[in-house]
Design an enzyme around this catalytic site. Sequence first.
Site, PDB file in Angstrom:
ATOM      1  N   GLY A  21      -0.034  18.775  33.494  1.00 41.88           N
ATOM      2  CA  GLY A  21       1.226  18.886  34.035  1.00 41.88           C
ATOM      3  C   GLY A  21       2.366  18.839  33.087  1.00 41.88           C
ATOM      4  O   GLY A  21       1.925  18.503  31.821  1.00 41.88           O
ATOM      5  N   GLY A  22       3.537  18.636  33.588  1.00 40.58           N
ATOM      6  CA  GLY A  22       4.627  18.573  32.510  1.00 40.58           C
ATOM      7  C   GLY A  22       4.818  17.457  31.744  1.00 40.58           C
ATOM      8  O   GLY A  22       5.168  16.880  30.813  1.00 40.58           O
ATOM      9  N   ASP A 135      10.431  15.313  44.096  1.00 39.07           N
ATOM     10  CA  ASP A 135       9.735  16.687  43.547  1.00 39.07           C
ATOM     11  C   ASP A 135       8.823  17.140  44.389  1.00 39.07           C
ATOM     12  O   ASP A 135       7.857  17.491  44.047  1.00 39.07           O
ATOM     13  CB  ASP A 135       9.018  16.157  42.094  1.00 39.07           C
ATOM     14  CG  ASP A 135       8.636  17.211  41.379  1.00 39.07           C
ATOM     15  OD1 ASP A 135       9.425  18.309  41.542  1.00 39.07           O
ATOM     16  OD2 ASP A 135       7.841  17.308  40.419  1.00 39.07           O
TER      17      ASP A 135
END
Length: 708
Positions: A21-22, A135
């Site tokens: 992921g980021g 999120d």
Amino acid sequence: MVKIGMMIGDRYEVLEKIGTGGMSDVYKAKCHKLNRFVAVKVLKQEFSENANFVSKFRTEAQAAAGLMHPNIVNVYDVGEENGIYYIVMELVEGITLKKYIEKKARLSFKEAVSIAIQVSMGIEAAHNNHIIHRDIKPQNIIISKDGKVKVTDFGIAKAATSNTITSNVMGSVHYTSPEQARGGYSDEKSDIYSLGITIFEMLTGRVPFNGETTVAIAIKHIQEELPSPKEFVPEIPTSVEGIVMKCCQKSPDRRYQSMQELIADLKQSLMNPEEAIVPNDPDMEAGTRPITDNERAQIKRRTAYHDRYEYEEREESMRLRAEAEPIYEDEEEPEDEDDYDYNPRMEKVTTFLALLAGVVICVIVVVLALKVFGERDDGKEPDKPIIASEEESPSPSPEIRYVKMPDVKGKSVEDARNELKNLEIESEVDYQESDDVEMGKVISADVETGTEIPVGTKVKLIASAGAQGVEVPSVTGDSYEDANAKLVAEGFTVTREEAFSNDVEEGRIISQVPAAQNKVPKGTNITVIVSQGKEKIRVPDLIGRSEADGRAEAQEAGLQIGDVSYESSNEVEGGQIFYQSYSKGSYVDPGTSMDIKVSSGPKAATYKCNASILAPSVEEAPDYVAGTEVSITLVTDDGQTLLETKTASFPQAANYYGLTASGGTITMTYTVTIEGATTTDPDTGETTQEPGTTEERSFTRRIEFVEE
């Protein structure tokens, strides 16, 4: 840097990388201490070097570790080793909601609402623990292989500030709330907004706002009104449309104020899809406004699309019935209803179909009427009711829902099972070798196409294993490691699922699907059910309950109450449980005996006596002579005799503890000698000496004790 095969925290063996992921990478690992597979999320190097972010990351991950809920990917551990910051989580085998939506294009409203309810329940549990996700998006929602929906990435999202916006905002800006886009304060209602966008995407297969840059998308969240999901999928029920629009209000005060409210409306929408559950906008209730030309054109386009959609559905249905063999072709759905222009010819087609339907209905009514009245005898009274014979089968109960069995012949097993699942029909698959039907395609079903069957019915599908099917070996009773090796060696893939079993030893296979000796295509996925041992019971929280209520709740949970002790407590009300030998939320075997302690109320005050009893004073006993033996008695105010002795030496020690009275009385008794008197006879003048006598005299002293 994390490498395959390395140990983290002296217990987690990294097996393979399963995602990225980021902000982090995710690895599948094995916990050697508890002998189970876990997911280890490792913070990327660029964030590990930021002390401020790491501090927030650790704090929020530890808070998330306290969350235990079926709809949350549970966090087991958090730590740091040689600059590697990691979180150990529950390993959920499945796909993200994002990939699931991409796979199905869009979800039916029932499936979307069902998923939304499970997601909401997980978020509600977090909000109840004062944890905000910040999120929520389909990428952070996982659907496991057994259909459970779980929310992940709690804690990390809250730690993410401006340090991470450049790395992961591209995936999140489509779901961010207006207050988050402005960089302002966000709370629980920000999660509600993001969930509303997620529901929108499930229903329509697209996000409501798009743009060339993240800034452009963020501005749309702030400034532009959310389009109705009905603009893209007209058949979405009114209730669901209202829920989405309320979730995504620009002002947090106009959204749902809690997940509990949202869950209640979602459940109501399943029962009454077309009911207007969410009230109209109060700002619009007081007046009307003229319709614009753009709105009028849009309504025409939507109406034309809706009419064309219904017409094509009827035409397709008639075509399939007319053909002896069905044709299996996937028709592409239009991406946007605005591609359809208003066609006046459609009005004629629709009118003709409506008239045709009316004629058919009239014919059916006439036939039914003739059948009913034709069964009556002429001699019977006209008002006498018709009684069904015992041979006639009763009509189905109105409480049971029926669906038509679809035609699944020739479809892939996966597509057929998904189609049945959407209709709430269960299915199982057996394979057989076939030279005519392509491997992996459905040959037949044990229910004929078009048959009405109750929801929940299990349908058996026969699928092709190809001309040379591979026989599935039996792994029932084997350990998972042995079973996995055996199946992989035969060319199969393996999916592990777990279940409790009172009969099969923990770690061994309870059952397998497809069953042994079936011939299936090479590469088929074999699902094995691994025993978790005897079913565990979650220990309830008895603290603060009365003894009777605690016993009842423990018994209801499947536990036994063992030793019960009663202790005084100044903090717990009398009669309430203040201790249990197993902590709440832990898991134990059924029938486990649990000890409890019950408060007997505040502890009574106790006193001590540390006195030095002095000899009688002149004021107390003017006639006392030093050295005379004195009888001493000390009695408390509640009647307890502490001292009873005789002594001629003083001071006399008196030390006593644990007294229930705050004071007492000392009684001293001593003897006094009275000399005899001399008398003279007046007649004879003779003198007589009378003998002396003794006399006992007493006095008391008050004594106060000291509280312990």
